[in-house]
Design an enzyme around this catalytic site. Structure first.
Site, PDB file in Angstrom:
ATOM      1  N   CYS A 165      34.927  21.350  42.692  1.00  0.00           N
ATOM      2  CA  CYS A 165      35.151  22.954  42.909  1.00  0.00           C
ATOM      3  C   CYS A 165      35.913  23.351  44.158  1.00  0.00           C
ATOM      4  CB  CYS A 165      33.746  23.631  43.279  1.00  0.00           C
ATOM      5  SG  CYS A 165      32.441  23.019  42.098  1.00  0.00           S
TER       6      CYS A 165
ATOM      7  N   HIS B 163      32.086  30.498  49.176  1.00  0.00           N
ATOM      8  CA  HIS B 163      32.500  29.632  48.040  1.00  0.00           C
ATOM      9  C   HIS B 163      31.406  30.319  46.905  1.00  0.00           C
ATOM     10  CE1 HIS B 163      33.095  26.452  45.728  1.00  0.00           C
ATOM     11  NE2 HIS B 163      31.906  26.121  45.526  1.00  0.00           N
TER      12      HIS B 163
ATOM     13  N   GLU C 227      25.134  27.997  52.405  1.00  0.00           N
ATOM     14  CA  GLU C 227      26.344  28.439  52.688  1.00  0.00           C
ATOM     15  C   GLU C 227      26.130  29.760  54.025  1.00  0.00           C
ATOM     16  OE1 GLU C 227      29.222  30.271  49.905  1.00  0.00           O
ATOM     17  OE2 GLU C 227      30.889  30.160  51.504  1.00  0.00           O
TER      18      GLU C 227
ATOM     19  N   LYS D 119      33.848  35.160  42.880  1.00  0.00           N
ATOM     20  CA  LYS D 119      33.021  34.565  41.766  1.00  0.00           C
ATOM     21  C   LYS D 119      32.303  35.722  40.819  1.00  0.00           C
ATOM     22  CE  LYS D 119      33.277  29.761  42.955  1.00  0.00           C
ATOM     23  NZ  LYS D 119      33.591  29.733  44.505  1.00  0.00           N
TER      24      LYS D 119
ATOM     25  N   HIS E 188      33.436  31.116  38.229  1.00  0.00           N
ATOM     26  CA  HIS E 188      33.865  29.944  39.121  1.00  0.00           C
ATOM     27  C   HIS E 188      34.789  29.176  38.150  1.00  0.00           C
ATOM     28  CE1 HIS E 188      33.706  26.546  41.419  1.00  0.00           C
ATOM     29  NE2 HIS E 188      32.255  26.339  41.552  1.00  0.00           N
TER      30      HIS E 188
ATOM     31  N   PHE F 188      30.621  19.941  44.643  1.00  0.00           N
ATOM     32  CA  PHE F 188      29.910  18.879  43.990  1.00  0.00           C
ATOM     33  C   PHE F 188      30.247  17.475  44.412  1.00  0.00           C
ATOM     34  CE2 PHE F 188      27.842  20.724  39.964  1.00  0.00           C
ATOM     35  CZ  PHE F 188      26.875  21.344  40.608  1.00  0.00           C
TER      36      PHE F 188
END
Lengths: 403, 85
Positions: free
Chosen positions: A162, A294, A305, A326, A331, A390
């Protein structure tokens, strides 16, 4: 060190097939997420996504080209055409020798893999088309962009899940900042919305069946999108000399690794990356007006976050705006940072902050100004773009208003 | 359609030409078919005739499958169809 400006932008994603329509959708808080449409979707538990619809590849490419272009490559080339056109750059012999392409991507030609696995495993065929490998390789998009404009400088693909696009753009920034290349095409793309791609994600049990609601207390997972974002990063004096329109300046970045868990995010890692980007760009926390989060809409990401942002910015965390687009485009995994950079450019240039849509209920663990549901007018000097992948690989970019 | 006619149709499509522009004497080079185009044409021939063509792109001239002209390819295909049917 050289200053780096963005002189061209292009995109195709669930919100629009170019930058203008995408930004218009973000201004209106429109949702591009809907029912997925592809073969065997009825065998999936997850049936929504930010899919690019009403898309006919034949209008953009010849049959010969399509034999070699997976969907992620097609999206990349469409975005790159827009970005190069907007920049007005002419790749002369001298410039093309020093210009390159660095793109983010995670899944490669997932549709190509899916179709050909189906053909040999399910249909029992023993022969596949000869271009399966050149179509599915992760660097196919970067290579085809380099070929389309004859760019013979450093080109490669960055694959950090990501965070791929942010890592790619950080690398491209470095190339221009360090004086290696006067121009780089950068960004990223992804297209995993096919049966096998979504089935694999289903397995992880982090996907939402009904919508992407970042920071909202009733969020229940991420929703995947697809598409591409491509930018022209250009050395400031090079751009100024030719009178180019500067969309924004890239002023710094940071990259770091959590070194802790293959899927769970780390507050410490995220905070270290955000503060690293501020330090690299020689910014004070108070300079930052907007953060493109994110903001995946998973329980773990959003609270981690927000805690990281609160740690880094202290009292200023309550003054800045942070939103997750997003919620609108989904995403895009390896391409997500590229499409999200558009929201940063809109904040700096158009003075409009893209909202976090689908925000229903405040979550005390995400107690920041997430620009809920409606876009907002605001003057912002500096914007950050977060990406926490990830595997614990983080990359944050810092942008400043041009001029 | 005869086997040579079908081979001509497949190669013409690969070369983006009309079948009437392709003769048995044409070479792949004449037709502008590069190495990648040749591999794609062989795939299309294998699919069309349901045969396996012994062709290795590393050594195109090795083995007894002659690709020097369209006619040579068609002859080779006729032989393979007879052998493998």
């Amino acid at each position: 060190m050289k200053r780096v400006v963005i002189t061209g932008a292009g995109t195709i994603n669930a919100l629009g097939k170019d930058v203008d329509t995408t930004l218009e959708a973000m201004r209106e808080g429109r949702c591009g997420i809907g029912e997925l449409e592809f073969r065997d979707v009825d065998r999936l538990a997850i049936r929504i996504g930010g899919q690019v619809k009403d898309y006919d590849p034949d209008t953009a490419f010849s049959r010969q080209q399509l034999a070699l272009y997976d969907r992620f490559t097609q999206f990349t080339l469409i975005a790159a055409r827009q970005a190069v056109a907007q920049s007005g750059l002419e790749f002369t012999e001298a410039l093309s020798l020093r210009a390159g392409v660095i793109l983010g991507n995670s899944g490669g030609g997932m549709t190509t893999l899916d179709e050909n696995y189906r053909s040999v495993y399910e249909d029992g065929k023993n022969r596949v088309h000869p271009f399966v490998v050149p179509k599915l390789m992760n660097n196919a998009a970067a290579s085809h962009v380099s070929m389309a404009w004859g760019l013979r400088g450093p080109s490669f693909t960055v694959s950090t899940a990501c965070a791929s696009s942010n890592h790619a753009m950080a690398q491209a920034f470095q190339m221009v900042h360090g004086g290696l290349c006067p121009v780089m095409l950068t960004g990223g793309s992804e297209s995993m919305l096919c049966f096998g791609g979504v089935k694999a994600w289903e397995g992880l049990r982090v996907m939402s069946k009904d919508g992407c609601r970042p920071f909202s207390a009733n969020r229940n997972g991420m929703v995947q999108g697809e598409g591409a974002g491509v930018f022209v990063f250009e050395e400031y004096e090079h751009a100024r000399a030719r009178g180019a329109d500067m969309l924004a300046e890239v002023v710094g970045y940071a990259m770091s690794s959590d070194a802790s868990d293959i899927v769970m995010p780390s507050k410490e890692g995220a905070a270290r990356t955000i503060s690293g980007a501020l330090r690299d760009a020689r910014l004070n926390p108070e300079d930052v007006g907007y953060i493109n989060a994110h903001g995946t809409g998973t329980a773990a990401n959003d609270k981690t976050e927000c805690a990281a942002v609160a740690d880094v910015f202290g009292r200023h965390a309550d003054k800045l705006m942070i939103s997750s687009t997003k919620s609108m485009h989904g995403h895009l995994i390896g391409g997500t940072g590229a499409v999200e950079l558009l929201a940063c450019i809109m904040a700096l240039r158009d003075k409009i902050i893209a909202p976090t849509i689908n925000y229903d209920e405040p979550d005390p663990e995400c107690a920041l100004d997430v620009v809920p549901n409606e876009a907002r007018e605001a003057h912002v000097e500096v914007a950050l773009s977060n990406a926490f992948a990830f595997g614990g690989l983080n990359a944050v970019l810092a942008l400043r208003r041009a001029g | 359609m005869s086997i040579p006619e079908r081979v001509i149709t497949i190669i013409a499509e690969q070369a983006m030409l009309e079948p009437s522009d392709v003769t048995l004497d044409s070479t792949l080079e004449d037709l502008g078919v590069d190495s990648l185009g040749l591999v794609e044409a062989i795939f299309a021939i294998e699919e069309a005739f349901d045969i396996t063509v012994p062709f290795n792109a590393n050594e195109p001239s090795a083995g007894d499958f002659d690709i020097s002209t369209v006619g040579a390819i068609a002859t080779g295909i006729q032989r393979l169809v007879a052998e493998q049917s």
